[in-house]
Design an enzyme around this catalytic site. Structure first.
Site, PDB file in Angstrom:
ATOM      1  N   GLU A 106       3.157  -6.963  -5.389  1.00 63.67           N
ATOM      2  CA  GLU A 106       3.055  -5.494  -5.485  1.00 63.67           C
ATOM      3  C   GLU A 106       4.358  -4.792  -5.093  1.00 63.67           C
ATOM      4  O   GLU A 106       4.341  -3.687  -4.563  1.00 63.67           O
ATOM      5  CB  GLU A 106       1.895  -4.979  -4.627  1.00 63.67           C
ATOM      6  CG  GLU A 106       0.549  -5.498  -5.085  1.00 63.67           C
ATOM      7  CD  GLU A 106      -0.617  -5.078  -4.188  1.00 63.67           C
ATOM      8  OE1 GLU A 106      -0.482  -4.103  -3.428  1.00 63.67           O
ATOM      9  OE2 GLU A 106      -1.667  -5.738  -4.272  1.00 63.67           O
TER      10      GLU A 106
ATOM     11  N   GLU B 218      -5.078 -10.084  -8.026  1.00 60.74           N
ATOM     12  CA  GLU B 218      -5.998  -9.437  -7.082  1.00 60.74           C
ATOM     13  C   GLU B 218      -6.744  -8.376  -7.877  1.00 60.74           C
ATOM     14  O   GLU B 218      -6.118  -7.581  -8.571  1.00 60.74           O
ATOM     15  CB  GLU B 218      -5.255  -8.689  -5.965  1.00 60.74           C
ATOM     16  CG  GLU B 218      -4.684  -9.540  -4.882  1.00 60.74           C
ATOM     17  CD  GLU B 218      -3.925  -8.688  -3.845  1.00 60.74           C
ATOM     18  OE1 GLU B 218      -4.303  -7.530  -3.573  1.00 60.74           O
ATOM     19  OE2 GLU B 218      -2.931  -9.208  -3.316  1.00 60.74           O
TER      20      GLU B 218
END
Ligand SMILES: *[C@@H]1O[C@H](CO)[C@@H](O)[C@H](O)[C@H]1NC(C)=O
Ligand SMILES: *[C@@H]1O[C@H](CO)[C@@H](O)[C@H](O)[C@H]1NC(C)=O
Ligand SMILES: *[C@@H]1O[C@H](CO)[C@@H](O)[C@H](O)[C@H]1NC(C)=O
Length: 487
Positions: free
Chosen positions: A331, A421
């Site tokens: 991320e 995720e």
């Protein structure tokens, strides 16, 4: 099939219908449907309003005023096609307040997050795909991160997905046999055909087993507590490597991520405790300055110390015969983790440093390298990436097609694509209808898996018992299948 004009095709089909008494709808045989435009100012507005001050809009205006979480535009879109049909969604918008995200909700159900890059003028972005049902459909453009202007949306019938052309070999030419087998298994037996069910944390995988009767094929573990700055504070010992070895022993596939607690500069205040030290907000550790200072400088040495600590754990996995889907520096483009806080160049340099340190210096050969951001300027490059991925937190168990499309572009359709995720496990019927060929999905742990708002038991049971979804019992032969495919 030869090319017929639309008229001839319609005629020959109605002739066939007359001959065989079958009901053929001539409508479906007329000219291919082209793009349709739906103006925002003609839609139903909730908490939003029509504006005209920014030039360049189409129709009689555009819609802004997304300042409350519930603000939205609701388009009603008819579809005359029998059954469901897939469309590419385009969103014409102006991002005059900077980069934002919007949420698109189809028929009150699955939602998709769409990134709207900063722009001074009206521009169009892809919003992924939407599977419209016959009759009226509603498409909501809802606030999410707010402050953008919407001119119109377009819907264009989706072309069938082209065949993938996945690179046959790993980036690391000295990858060991089990890791090459894993990659070959994923590439030849899974990607584009099925999806691996995955779960963050072994204890949550057991919970899924107790609720659905099936165990995830893939378990992801976090090396967070092996970060030297956490070990120094806690003095306790993580056991996630043991968890990974246990799942491997049960015949499963293992993924590893690392919430890297910053090597130094933790604030450790009441608001930002030492254990949140992977967040940008909790440390002043500056990766750009550290890399600029270079080898031999104190902070650079701390970065190597941390990577070396992780190398110890990865070597334990290698010694236990575990091939690892390794997803470091996740991320990054969000900027909320310190490794992404100084922009793409520093992050990419850190990724390459880690790659060289783990593979070149430590000789670790059991890693499939997974990159975890969708933006092109953050991509470290094909030479050091094996799989591209995104983390997607959107409710409604949708197929996440917008992110899938972005990743197809990022990896040139040469890299497999993973939902590394997710908040909500995707519904397999939608994955198939959207041809969103995610290699695996992995539901995040606390807050998401034992939470009906994100994953109802009904949906989990459906997902885990669907023929499109591979569970632990169905991947037991992966080393043999992979070895045969790799040779
Ligand atoms: C679809 O919506 C339009 C306008 O919103 C309405 O006039 C029409 O009756 C609706 N059709 C169906 C099948 O509900
Ligand atoms: C380590 O210690 C902290 C603080 O006591 C605790 O919250 C955490 O769960 C422990 N972690 C492990 C992996 O044992
Ligand atoms: C090393 O990092 C620490 C923590 O962020 C910082 O306080 C220090 O100034 C850095 N050292 C140098 C020489 O930049």
């Amino acid at each position: 099939m030869v090319k017929l004009t639309a008229q001839k095709l319609a005629l020959s089909l109605s002739a066939a219908a007359a001959t065989f008494g079958t009901a053929v709808n001539a409508r479906t045989c007329t000219k291919p449907e082209t793009s349709r435009i739906f103006e925002a100012e003609d839609a139903v507005l909730t908490g939003t309003n029509v504006q005209t001050s920014l030039a360049g809009y189409s129709g009689s205006g555009y819609v802004g005023g997304f300042d409350e979480g519930t603000d939205k535009i609701t388009f009603t879109v008819p579809s005359t096609t029998a059954g469901a049909k897939l469309y590419d969604l385009g969103v014409r918008y102006a991002g005059i307040y900077g980069e934002k995200r919007t949420t698109v909700v189809l028929n009150g159900g699955a939602s998709t997050e769409v990134l709207l890059p900063a722009s001074d003028a009206f521009a169009t972005v892809s919003g992924g795909q939407l599977l419209l049902k016959e009759g009226n459909n509603t498409i909501d453009i809802t606030n999410n991160w707010g402050w953008y202007l919407i001119d119109y949306i377009t819907l264009t019938p989706s072309a069938p997905r082209a065949a993938h052309s996945i690179t046959p070999t790993l980036s690391n030419p000295t990858a060991n046999a089990i890791t090459r087998s894993l990659y070959a298994y994923l590439r030849t037996a899974v990607y584009g055909k099925k999806i691996l069910a995955g779960q963050q944390d072994l204890s949550k995988a057991s919970w899924i087993q107790s609720q659905t009767g099936k165990t995830p094929a893939l378990v992801s573990v976090d090396l967070i507590d092996y970060s030297p700055s956490r070990v120094a504070y806690q003095g306790n010992v993580s056991t996630t490597v043991e968890d990974a070895i246990a799942h491997h022993g049960a015949g499963g596939i293992v993924s590893v991520l690392w919430h890297w607690n910053a090597p130094a500069g933790l604030y450790d205040t009441d608001a930002n405790k030492w254990w949140s030290g992977f967040y940008t907000r909790a440390t002043d550790f500056d990766i750009a300055a550290t890399l600029a200072a270079g080898a031999g400088s104190a902070n650079y040495t701390l970065v190597l110390r941390d990577i070396d600590a992780i190398a110890v754990q990865l070597k334990r996995l290698e010694a236990a015969g575990v091939a690892v889907l390794f997803r470091p520096l996740h991320e990054a483009e969000g900027g909320w983790f310190w490794w992404g806080a100084k922009g793409p160049e520093a992050c990419k340099a850190l990724y390459k440093l880690m790659y060289d340190r783990l593979q070149g210096h430590h000789g670790i050969n059991n890693l499939v390298w997974i990159w975890n951001s969708v933006a092109a300027d953050w991509y470290p490059g094909d030479a050091v990436v094996d799989v591209v991925s995104a983390d997607v937190y959107a409710q409604g168990n949708g197929p996440m097609s917008a992110q899938y499309e972005q990743l197809i572009k990022l990896g040139g359709d040469k890299k497999m694509i993973a939902a590394a995720e997710v908040g909500a496990a995707p519904l397999p019927d939608l994955l198939q209808a959207y041809e969103a060929h995610w290699l695996y999905f992995c539901v995040w742990s606390d807050g998401f898996i034992e939470n009906a708002e994100w994953n109802s038991l009904e949906v989990l049971r459906q997902v885990y018992n669907h023929e499109y979804v591979l569970t632990l019992d169905e991947v037991q032969d992966w080393p043999a299948i992979g070895a045969a495919a790799a040779s």
